[in-house]
Design a protein around this motif. Structure first.
Motif, PDB file in Angstrom:
ATOM      1  N   GLU A 167     -12.690  -0.720   0.085  1.00  0.00           N
ATOM      2  CA  GLU A 167     -12.138  -1.739  -0.810  1.00  0.00           C
ATOM      3  C   GLU A 167     -13.070  -2.096  -1.958  1.00  0.00           C
ATOM      4  O   GLU A 167     -12.595  -2.340  -3.081  1.00  0.00           O
ATOM      5  CB  GLU A 167     -11.773  -2.992  -0.017  1.00  0.00           C
ATOM      6  CG  GLU A 167     -11.083  -4.047  -0.846  1.00  0.00           C
ATOM      7  CD  GLU A 167     -10.599  -5.217  -0.017  1.00  0.00           C
ATOM      8  OE1 GLU A 167     -10.436  -6.321  -0.582  1.00  0.00           O
ATOM      9  OE2 GLU A 167     -10.382  -5.039   1.200  1.00  0.00           O
ATOM     10  N   LEU A 212      -6.189   0.239  -2.037  1.00  0.00           N
ATOM     11  CA  LEU A 212      -7.437  -0.236  -1.437  1.00  0.00           C
ATOM     12  C   LEU A 212      -7.391  -1.718  -1.088  1.00  0.00           C
ATOM     13  O   LEU A 212      -7.869  -2.122  -0.028  1.00  0.00           O
ATOM     14  CB  LEU A 212      -8.605   0.032  -2.390  1.00  0.00           C
ATOM     15  CG  LEU A 212      -8.931   1.500  -2.657  1.00  0.00           C
ATOM     16  CD1 LEU A 212     -10.074   1.623  -3.659  1.00  0.00           C
ATOM     17  CD2 LEU A 212      -9.275   2.231  -1.375  1.00  0.00           C
ATOM     18  N   VAL A 213      -6.844  -2.553  -1.963  1.00  0.00           N
ATOM     19  CA  VAL A 213      -6.902  -4.005  -1.728  1.00  0.00           C
ATOM     20  C   VAL A 213      -5.669  -4.540  -1.034  1.00  0.00           C
ATOM     21  O   VAL A 213      -5.701  -5.656  -0.482  1.00  0.00           O
ATOM     22  CB  VAL A 213      -7.117  -4.766  -3.057  1.00  0.00           C
ATOM     23  CG1 VAL A 213      -8.365  -4.274  -3.763  1.00  0.00           C
ATOM     24  CG2 VAL A 213      -5.898  -4.660  -3.976  1.00  0.00           C
ATOM     25  N   ARG A 235      -5.238  -0.610   7.402  1.00  0.00           N
ATOM     26  CA  ARG A 235      -6.067  -1.564   6.672  1.00  0.00           C
ATOM     27  C   ARG A 235      -7.508  -1.510   7.146  1.00  0.00           C
ATOM     28  O   ARG A 235      -8.443  -1.578   6.344  1.00  0.00           O
ATOM     29  CB  ARG A 235      -5.499  -2.969   6.841  1.00  0.00           C
ATOM     30  CG  ARG A 235      -6.264  -4.024   6.043  1.00  0.00           C
ATOM     31  CD  ARG A 235      -5.617  -5.379   6.122  1.00  0.00           C
ATOM     32  NE  ARG A 235      -5.600  -5.909   7.473  1.00  0.00           N
ATOM     33  CZ  ARG A 235      -4.519  -6.038   8.216  1.00  0.00           C
ATOM     34  NH1 ARG A 235      -3.343  -5.659   7.730  1.00  0.00           N
ATOM     35  NH2 ARG A 235      -4.576  -6.531   9.432  1.00  0.00           N
ATOM     36  N   ALA A 265     -12.433  -0.547  -5.521  1.00  0.00           N
ATOM     37  CA  ALA A 265     -11.273  -0.836  -6.361  1.00  0.00           C
ATOM     38  C   ALA A 265     -11.667  -1.101  -7.818  1.00  0.00           C
ATOM     39  O   ALA A 265     -11.023  -0.570  -8.736  1.00  0.00           O
ATOM     40  CB  ALA A 265     -10.480  -2.010  -5.783  1.00  0.00           C
ATOM     41  N   ARG A 296       0.826  -1.213   0.000  1.00  0.00           N
ATOM     42  CA  ARG A 296       0.000   0.000   0.000  1.00  0.00           C
ATOM     43  C   ARG A 296       0.856   1.257   0.000  1.00  0.00           C
ATOM     44  O   ARG A 296       0.558   2.226  -0.709  1.00  0.00           O
ATOM     45  CB  ARG A 296      -0.944  -0.019   1.203  1.00  0.00           C
ATOM     46  CG  ARG A 296      -2.131  -0.953   1.067  1.00  0.00           C
ATOM     47  CD  ARG A 296      -3.125  -0.727   2.201  1.00  0.00           C
ATOM     48  NE  ARG A 296      -4.392  -1.373   1.936  1.00  0.00           N
ATOM     49  CZ  ARG A 296      -4.763  -2.563   2.419  1.00  0.00           C
ATOM     50  NH1 ARG A 296      -3.918  -3.237   3.195  1.00  0.00           N
ATOM     51  NH2 ARG A 296      -5.946  -3.071   2.145  1.00  0.00           N
TER      52      ARG A 296
END
Length: 358
Positions: free
Chosen positions: A225, A181-182, A218, A228, A146
């Motif tokens: 998420e 995001l993921v 996170r 995405a 990230r």
């Protein structure tokens, strides 16, 4: 949570608008393979004179009508429903591999940019070789994913502020945002280190400086998420719109030079002018379909076909510069359109089983 989603929605909408109106990238950039454009005079007169030919107008109008009729008929008849349901289930099983796919899609081109000595696009030389090689390998290993994606996004945006030629690689925005995001997923160094750090009896857990911070981050981004796929979809949409609008309709001289260089009229036997205008309108149409999220998996699959044909048709096109496009289109085949899409709207309004093209 709602406020976070609203802010992220506004951010993604802004990215999409910028990508569509300013730039992006696409299956092949004409300036990668030709240096001298053909002389076409006025852009407006070029397009107008091309469409003024009755046969040309009939081909363009007939193709548009046939495409629209086919989409409406497909939606009404819904053929191969069972096959599409099974395909959707298969794609759902691959969802956990999405971060790994995105890391490959962005990491490999970054490594290529570093070794080749360019700054995101082959049109902009750079001495930051070690920086790009390092960022690329960190993504491939899945280490600090990230953070690395955020750094990459900032580098790209800073570069755009200096040289607008970087807008040719606008898909990096969607790729970097999606990775933020993921996260890294599995397999990745982040996953391994997190497991070791979460064991209080391990030595690493007592010295790890980032596990707690990474966990809090996170948890903060987890509600966002699901967006995405939206970032990926809109970046690809901007790519296609850019290729059709800016690199063809607004710069037909370069596009005509490509047609002449590779004898593309031998593949599609129409006048070079119609080849350029028709290809431009088709690419804009694909971009619009992706932007609104209509039959997204099918559109992403078509994108993969176009990218592949381009690489075979243009043998001296820099392949590494386009791997990100292959990866992002493949990611959309897995995820579908996501929120803020016609697919999502149709699914929520329909009482039938989930449409796998959504």
């Amino acid at each position: 949570m709602a406020s976070v989603q609203r802010r992220l929605s506004a951010l993604l909408f802004g990215v999409a608008l910028a990508g569509t109106t300013l730039a992006g990238t696409a299956s092949a950039h004409v300036r990668y393979v030709v240096d001298d454009p053909a002389d076409v005079g006025s852009i407006v007169s070029f397009v107008a004179s091309t469409l003024a030919v009755p046969a040309h107008a009939a081909i363009v109008g007939g193709s548009a009508l046939a495409t629209a009729t086919g989409l409406l008929a497909f939606r009404r008849v819904r053929p191969f429903q069972r096959d599409r349901d099974v395909f959707a289930d298969a794609m759902a099983d691959y969802r956990d591999l999405l971060p790994w796919l995105l890391r490959l899609a962005i990491g490999i081109p970054l490594v290529g940019a570093g070794f080749s000595g360019y700054y995101f696009t082959p049109l902009l030389e750079s001495d930051a070789r070690l920086l790009f090689i390092g960022l690329g390998f960190l993504l491939l290993f899945g280490l600090a994913t990230r953070l690395v994606a955020a750094v990459g996004l900032l580098l790209y945006l800073a570069g755009v502020a200096v040289d607008a030629v970087l807008l040719l690689q606008f898909e990096y925005v969607g790729g970097f945002l999606a990775l933020v995001l993921v996260g890294s997923g599995r397999p990745s160094a982040d996953d391994v280190l997190e497991r070791v750090a979460s064991d209080d009896d391990s030595t690493y857990a007592r010295v790890d400086p980032v596990h707690a911070l990474a966990t809090r981050f996170r948890e903060r981004v987890a509600p966002a998420e699901p967006y995405a796929p939206v970032a990926i979809r809109l970046s690809l949409a901007g790519a296609f719109v850019y290729l059709g609008l800016v690199e063809k309709l607004l710069n037909p001289g370069y596009a005509l030079a490509v047609v002449a260089k590779y004898d593309l009229t031998a593949i599609v036997p129409v006048a070079p002018e119609l080849w350029v205008v028709g290809a431009a309108l088709a690419e804009i149409a694909v971009g619009v379909v992706l932007a609104v999220g209509l039959y997204t998996r099918a559109a992403a699959g078509l994108s993969l076909v176009l990218f592949t044909l381009t690489l075979f048709g243009l043998p001296d096109d820099p392949v590494l510069a386009h791997l990100s496009l292959f990866g992002l289109a493949s990611a959309l085949v897995i995820t579908g359109a996501g929120p803020f899409s016609v697919d999502e709207l149709l699914r929520t309004r329909s009482a039938s089983p989930e449409d796998p093209d959504a």
